[in-house]
Design a protein around this motif. Structure first.
Motif, PDB file in Angstrom:
ATOM      1  N   ALA A 109      -4.527 -40.642 -42.834  1.00 37.18           N
ATOM      2  CA  ALA A 109      -5.180 -39.497 -43.001  1.00 37.18           C
ATOM      3  C   ALA A 109      -6.730 -39.269 -42.552  1.00 37.18           C
ATOM      4  O   ALA A 109      -7.168 -38.274 -42.099  1.00 37.18           O
ATOM      5  CB  ALA A 109      -4.968 -38.800 -44.667  1.00 37.18           C
ATOM      6  N   GLU A 110      -7.348 -40.454 -42.577  1.00 34.97           N
ATOM      7  CA  GLU A 110      -8.753 -40.407 -42.120  1.00 34.97           C
ATOM      8  C   GLU A 110      -8.603 -40.249 -40.719  1.00 34.97           C
ATOM      9  O   GLU A 110      -9.569 -39.730 -39.870  1.00 34.97           O
ATOM     10  CB  GLU A 110      -9.169 -41.740 -42.426  1.00 34.97           C
ATOM     11  N   TRP A 153      -7.113 -38.355 -38.710  1.00 38.61           N
ATOM     12  CA  TRP A 153      -6.925 -36.754 -38.657  1.00 38.61           C
ATOM     13  C   TRP A 153      -8.000 -35.987 -39.365  1.00 38.61           C
ATOM     14  O   TRP A 153      -8.432 -34.981 -38.866  1.00 38.61           O
ATOM     15  CB  TRP A 153      -5.655 -36.211 -38.590  1.00 38.61           C
ATOM     16  N   HIS A 154      -8.527 -36.337 -40.490  1.00 38.81           N
ATOM     17  CA  HIS A 154      -9.245 -35.440 -41.434  1.00 38.81           C
ATOM     18  C   HIS A 154     -10.535 -36.191 -41.598  1.00 38.81           C
ATOM     19  O   HIS A 154     -11.213 -35.523 -42.715  1.00 38.81           O
ATOM     20  CB  HIS A 154      -8.574 -35.120 -42.645  1.00 38.81           C
ATOM     21  N   GLY A 197      -0.510 -37.005 -43.265  1.00 44.61           N
ATOM     22  CA  GLY A 197      -1.389 -37.016 -44.613  1.00 44.61           C
ATOM     23  C   GLY A 197      -1.321 -37.925 -45.520  1.00 44.61           C
ATOM     24  O   GLY A 197      -1.739 -38.202 -46.549  1.00 44.61           O
ATOM     25  N   THR A 242      -2.406 -41.314 -47.376  1.00 51.31           N
ATOM     26  CA  THR A 242      -3.545 -42.052 -47.861  1.00 51.31           C
ATOM     27  C   THR A 242      -3.405 -43.595 -48.098  1.00 51.31           C
ATOM     28  O   THR A 242      -4.115 -44.374 -48.499  1.00 51.31           O
ATOM     29  CB  THR A 242      -4.191 -41.375 -49.164  1.00 51.31           C
TER      30      THR A 242
END
Length: 264
Positions: A68-69, A71-72, A157, A159
């Motif tokens: 997730a990190e 991309w976000h 998505g 984590t």
């Protein structure tokens, strides 16, 4: 099944003209990094069992990859998934892109480390000998990056922290399959009373790839083995070795095989 063949050399081939310094260096760095980590049990621990669990979780979050990190951006607070009761670090000085690199040298257990390093030892030298140390080192890191991003695409998505060199090593396996398909690999089968049997590399590595493919299709997303990373790394390694070797043949002509060696 445990493939074992000294330095991954084709049957009948003479010893490499140069030692596989990159392969041995990677094994050494991964071993030292793990030995110094809070997971190895070799570093004196301080504090309660909870504090030790928190230190391990923060270690993985700091040096591992969180899909997730990529991309976000960085996760904070409860999104880090620390054990209940841990104090959340105020800020992790972390670059998601560089975490892909650091995660290649981080492992979650002694078994995780030894399994990966065994595969790297068995197959890495044969690939390094053919590609050369500089190109092999670049190939290894690129395979690790592509394998990790392949996993991150499939689990954008997630984590869950991803650590280990298996994606890069899968790239080595794919390259070995193309470069030495008929090399004899000694394998041990537990259901055959651990009898060592020799099989061609194409059969051993092909079987390994099929297992990864089936596991990726049947395993639910969550903690465990990153099968998608293995598939991505393996496919890249095979295609990259094919492209490099064919280009080399076009530029310099096909190399005559040495005694006992079969050309791919």
């Amino acid at each position: 099944m445990l493939p074992r063949f000294p330095a991954g050399r084709p049957a009948g081939r003479s010893a490499p003209r140069r030692p596989p310094v990159v392969t041995y260096g990677l094994i050494g760095v991964c071993t030292v990094v793990f030995a110094l980590s809070p997971v190895s049990g070799l570093v004196p621990s301080r504090g309660s069992p909870l504090a030790q669990s928190c230190a391990q979780a923060i270690y993985f979050d700091r040096w591992g990859v969180i899909p997730a990190e990529l991309w976000h951006g960085l996760l904070t607070g409860s999104a880090l998934g620390l054990p209940r009761g841990c104090d959340t670090p105020p800020h992790l000085a972390k670059s998601p892109f560089l975490s892909v690199l650091t995660a290649l040298f981080v492992h979650g257990s002694w078994l995780h480390l030894m399994g990966n390093m065994l595969f790297l030892y068995v197959f890495g030298a044969g690939v390094e000998q053919r590609l050369g140390p500089v190109r092999y080192a670049a190939f290894y890191l690129l395979a690790g990056y592509l394998a990790t991003y392949g996993y991150a695409v499939a689990n954008a998505g997630s984590t869950q922290t991803l650590v280990g060199a298996s994606g890069a090593i899968a790239g080595v396996l794919g390259a070995y399959l193309y470069l030495h398909p008929r090399a004899q690999v000694t394998s041990v089968f537990p259901f055959l009373f651990f009898l060592p049997l020799r099989f061609p590399a194409w059969l051993v590595l092909g079987f390994w790839f099929v297992l990864q493919w089936l596991a990726a299709r049947t395993t639910q997303t969550g903690p465990g083995v990153a099968y998608v990373a293995h598939i991505t790394g393996f496919a890249f390694g095979f295609l990259c070795a094919a492209a490099c070797y064919r280009q080399r043949s076009k530029l310099g002509g096909a190399r005559a095989p040495t005694r006992g060696e079969s050309q791919p």
